[in-house]
Structures are given as structure tokens and as C-alpha cells.
Design an enzyme around this catalytic site. Structure first.
Site, PDB file in Angstrom:
ATOM      1  N   TYR A 152       0.825  -1.213   0.000  1.00  0.00           N
ATOM      2  CA  TYR A 152       0.000   0.000   0.000  1.00  0.00           C
ATOM      3  C   TYR A 152       0.859   1.263   0.000  1.00  0.00           C
ATOM      4  CZ  TYR A 152      -4.639   2.099   0.664  1.00  0.00           C
ATOM      5  OH  TYR A 152      -5.815   2.776   0.500  1.00  0.00           O
ATOM      6  N   LYS A 159      -3.458   7.926   3.489  1.00  0.00           N
ATOM      7  CA  LYS A 159      -4.601   7.635   4.359  1.00  0.00           C
ATOM      8  C   LYS A 159      -4.330   8.108   5.784  1.00  0.00           C
ATOM      9  CE  LYS A 159      -7.484   5.653   1.485  1.00  0.00           C
ATOM     10  NZ  LYS A 159      -8.752   6.314   1.123  1.00  0.00           N
TER      11      LYS A 159
END
Length: 252
Positions: A152, A159
């Protein structure tokens, strides 16, 4: 009375019927809300077509969150369809391919990920303020940024920035009676998710979630967003609600 009866909700991020945002918009309409969608550029026609598949066709206004002029025009564009906003949904995320190589990424890879996936939450909320009334709600979507997820990389950092941005918005908008919360959803197989090189690693999520997890079902996340948009959380802000089958609570 329906959960969102009479509320006007702005929903970003609707691209296909698989989009979490589409299911939020659908559920919001089913619960009595008037919904306005956003899109931009070449995706406008796609979103307009998908908007007709909602229970009631929803208007689509142009918003490119990477363009400050679009934020300046947003209140006027939304105001052509509703006289106020009671809630808005931030369902926007993007990172160039290079951002999924943590050590190898350049600033040119990272900057748009942070801008579009995190800073845009502040931009969207600030641009909507002229139409927002006390009791309104800002709701966004995240993937729990407490962990460094495999593959990720800089999207995970984005995020984390989104989650921090939510807390600062909660601080600054609270005095105006506006709540700001996020839903940390488990992985959902959307068009955007499938552009993440390592997304297949999330397919076994349900094996470790106490309640199980269906990566093809966005409804649980959509229901949580609808609840946070409603009047049933009048004193909740700066929060991250996990809708992931309980995965976050386990040690593996």
C-alpha cells in the site's frame, strides 16, 4: 421517518456501480435524502450514466479536487440543485503507480497521492461550508492507517494524512455544529482498488476477521456512512468507525 429524510447530501467518487460511493448514494436516497454527485473531465459522462441507475436520477456537478478553481465554484454549482447541504461524502483516492514503491517513489509520485487522497478532504469541506448548516456531517472513507499494509506504501501514508486531516477538521468545524468522521472500511473490490498492485493480498481478509468479510459487498460500509450522516450521532466527531468484520481488533 427514514434515517436521512429531507437531507441534502453531496457524494463524491461515484464512477461505477461497484463504487462504495454509489452504494452510499443509493442507500442515502432509500433513506429519504436528496443526493448530488460530483465528477470531472472524461468521467463526467460515465458518472451521469451511473447516476441514472440510482433509485432516483441524481444531478452531477463538476469537481476536480486537484484544481483550486473547482473548489471555488463548488458552492455555486451545488446551489443550482439544492439550497443547502446537510452532509457530504469524501470517497476520493488516487496515487500514481510509482507511489506503490515506498523506497523508490519520487516526490512527483507522492505529491498527487497526498493532494487528492488527503488534502482534498479539507478542500471539499471548506468549499461546502457556505451551504452547510449546523448539524451537518462530513464523512470520509479510509483504510486503517495504523498499519503499514503490504504493497500500500505511499497510499497508506496518504490515508494517515487523511485521518489526521479529519481530526483537525473536527476541531475547526465543531464550533459551527458540523461533525467530521471517517469509516475505516475493509477492502472492497472496486475499480480503484483493483488498480492497487498488491490488492490481491487483501483477499484473505475474511479469514482473519471475526465476523468474516466479503470484499465484493460495499453495503456494510455504506450503511455506516449513512448512519454517520444522520442525526443519530449528534455528539460524535473526529472519530474513525471500523467496518471491517473486526479485523482491526485481532492480532493477526
Amino acid at each position: 421517518m427514514a434515517l436521512l429524510e429531507g437531507k441534502n447530501i453531496l457524494v463524491t467518487g461515484v464512477l461505477t456501480e461497484a463504487s462504495i460511493a454509489f452504494h452510499i448514494a443509493r442507500l442515502a436516497q432509500e433513506e429519504g435524502a436528496n443526493v448530488v454527485l460530483t465528477s470531472f473531465g472524461r468521467t463526467m459522462k460515465i458518472t451521469q450514466a451511473i447516476a441514472r441507475r440510482l433509485p432516483s436520477a441524481a444531478p452531477v456537478v463538476e469537481l476536480d479536487v486537484s484544481d483550486p478553481e473547482h473548489f471555488e465554484a463548488l458552492a455555486g454549482r451545488v446551489g443550482e440543485h439544492v439550497d443547502r447541504l446537510d452532509g457530504l461524502v469524501h470517497s476520493i483516492g488516487f496515487a500514481p503507480k510509482g507511489a506503490f514503491d515506498f523506497l523508490g517513489a519520487s516526490w512527483e509520485d507522492v505529491a498527487p497521492a497526498l493532494n487528492i487522497s488527503a488534502f482534498s478532504l479539507k478542500g471539499l469541506a471548506a468549499a461546502s461550508l457556505p451551504l452547510m448548516s449546523p448539524g451537518g456531517a462530513v464523512v470520509g472513507l479510509t483504510l486503517d492507517a495504523e498499519f503499514a499494509w503490504p504493497g500500500y506504501d505511499w497510499m497508506g501514508v496518504a490515508k494517515a494524512a487523511l485521518e489526521s486531516t479529519n481530526r483537525y477538521l473536527a476541531r475547526d468545524l465543531g464550533p459551527q455544529g458540523i461533525r467530521c468522521n471517517l469509516v475505516a472500511a475493509g477492502p472492497i473490490s472496486t475499480t480503484a482498488a483493483n488498480h492497487i498492485p498488491a490488492f490481491k493480498q487483501f483477499e484473505k481478509w475474511g479469514e482473519h476477521a471475526p465476523l468474516g468479510w466479503d470484499i465484493s459487498d460495499p453495503t456494510p460500509a455504506a450503511k455506516a456512512c449513512a448512519a454517520l450522516l444522520s442525526d443519530w450521532f449528534p455528539a460524535t466527531t473526529g472519530e474513525i468507525v471500523h467496518v471491517d468484520g473486526g479485523y482491526h481488533a485481532t492480532g493477526y
